[in-house]
Design a protein around this motif. Structure first.
Motif, PDB file in Angstrom:
ATOM      1  N   GLN A   1       0.957  -1.404  -0.290  1.00 14.56           N
ATOM      2  CA  GLN A   1      -0.616  -0.310   0.532  1.00 14.56           C
ATOM      3  C   GLN A   1       0.862   0.965   0.157  1.00 14.56           C
ATOM      4  O   GLN A   1       0.698   2.626  -0.444  1.00 14.56           O
ATOM      5  CB  GLN A   1      -0.917  -0.031   1.308  1.00 14.56           C
ATOM      6  N   LYS A   2       1.976   1.257   1.032  1.00 19.75           N
ATOM      7  CA  LYS A   2       2.895   2.253   0.661  1.00 19.75           C
ATOM      8  C   LYS A   2       3.107   2.494  -0.303  1.00 19.75           C
ATOM      9  O   LYS A   2       3.694   3.720  -1.320  1.00 19.75           O
ATOM     10  CB  LYS A   2       4.014   1.905   1.817  1.00 19.75           C
ATOM     11  N   GLU A   3       3.818   1.739  -1.451  1.00 19.44           N
ATOM     12  CA  GLU A   3       4.195   1.239  -3.038  1.00 19.44           C
ATOM     13  C   GLU A   3       3.447   2.532  -3.687  1.00 19.44           C
ATOM     14  O   GLU A   3       3.598   3.095  -4.617  1.00 19.44           O
ATOM     15  CB  GLU A   3       4.689   0.619  -2.980  1.00 19.44           C
ATOM     16  N   ARG A   4       2.465   1.448  -3.926  1.00 22.16           N
ATOM     17  CA  ARG A   4       1.213   2.627  -4.625  1.00 22.16           C
ATOM     18  C   ARG A   4       0.657   3.732  -4.253  1.00 22.16           C
ATOM     19  O   ARG A   4       0.728   4.805  -5.159  1.00 22.16           O
ATOM     20  CB  ARG A   4      -0.167   1.293  -4.382  1.00 22.16           C
ATOM     21  N   GLN A   5       1.005   4.173  -2.567  1.00 22.29           N
ATOM     22  CA  GLN A   5       0.711   5.225  -2.341  1.00 22.29           C
ATOM     23  C   GLN A   5       1.744   6.402  -3.169  1.00 22.29           C
ATOM     24  O   GLN A   5       1.437   7.281  -3.332  1.00 22.29           O
ATOM     25  CB  GLN A   5       0.757   5.695  -0.811  1.00 22.29           C
ATOM     26  N   GLU A   6       3.535   6.001  -3.150  1.00 25.16           N
ATOM     27  CA  GLU A   6       4.366   6.853  -3.224  1.00 25.16           C
ATOM     28  C   GLU A   6       3.641   7.115  -4.485  1.00 25.16           C
ATOM     29  O   GLU A   6       4.293   8.128  -5.704  1.00 25.16           O
ATOM     30  CB  GLU A   6       5.248   5.741  -2.974  1.00 25.16           C
ATOM     31  N   LYS A   7       3.649   5.472  -5.437  1.00 27.21           N
ATOM     32  CA  LYS A   7       3.544   5.810  -7.377  1.00 27.21           C
ATOM     33  C   LYS A   7       2.223   6.870  -7.578  1.00 27.21           C
ATOM     34  O   LYS A   7       2.813   7.611  -8.267  1.00 27.21           O
ATOM     35  CB  LYS A   7       3.550   4.811  -7.391  1.00 27.21           C
ATOM     36  N   LYS A   8       0.944   6.962  -7.104  1.00 28.32           N
ATOM     37  CA  LYS A   8      -0.027   7.967  -7.254  1.00 28.32           C
ATOM     38  C   LYS A   8       1.438   9.651  -6.972  1.00 28.32           C
ATOM     39  O   LYS A   8       0.543  10.251  -7.624  1.00 28.32           O
ATOM     40  CB  LYS A   8      -0.694   7.562  -6.081  1.00 28.32           C
ATOM     41  N   GLU A   9       1.513   9.183  -5.543  1.00 32.15           N
ATOM     42  CA  GLU A   9       2.230  11.286  -5.190  1.00 32.15           C
ATOM     43  C   GLU A   9       3.064  11.734  -6.508  1.00 32.15           C
ATOM     44  O   GLU A   9       3.045  12.596  -6.675  1.00 32.15           O
ATOM     45  CB  GLU A   9       2.736  10.791  -4.353  1.00 32.15           C
TER      46      GLU A   9
END
Length: 103
Positions: free
Chosen positions: A91-99
């Motif tokens: 989830q952290k990785e996905r959030q970072e990609k979105k950002e």
């Protein structure tokens, strides 16, 4: 929680007093109208008695509603604190990609 319960008890007591006053005012209006209706002999007098009764009832309703409005909103119960969810590594990785996409 104790403060909320005390606030609710106080509000309930105030509402009972308001309703008691309303009940007494309505009963007095009805009683006065019955007494006056026994004395009234002409249609104009009877209409006058009914009009006075309606005015007294309207005044009692207005006084009751004004008193309830003056109390304000009822107390809001306490809210349980929200639990913080821990993000997984994915989830952290996905959030970072979105950002990164929005930058």
């Amino acid at each position: 929680m104790d403060a909320f319960n005390q606030a609710m008890q106080l509000r309930d007591q105030q509402m009972r007093e308001i309703n008691q006053s309303f009940y007494l005012a309505i009963n007095k209006a009805n009683q006065d109208a019955r007494s006056a209706m026994q004395i009234a002999s002409k249609p104009e007098q009877k209409i006058s008695v009914i009009t006075v009764k309606k005015g007294a009832v309207a005044a009692a309703i207005y006084a009751r509603e004004s008193a309830i409005i003056a109390l304000g909103q009822p107390p809001i119960p306490p809210i349980d604190p929200m639990r913080v969810q821990k993000n997984s590594a994915k989830q952290k990785e996905r959030q970072e990609k979105k950002e990164k996409q929005f930058r």
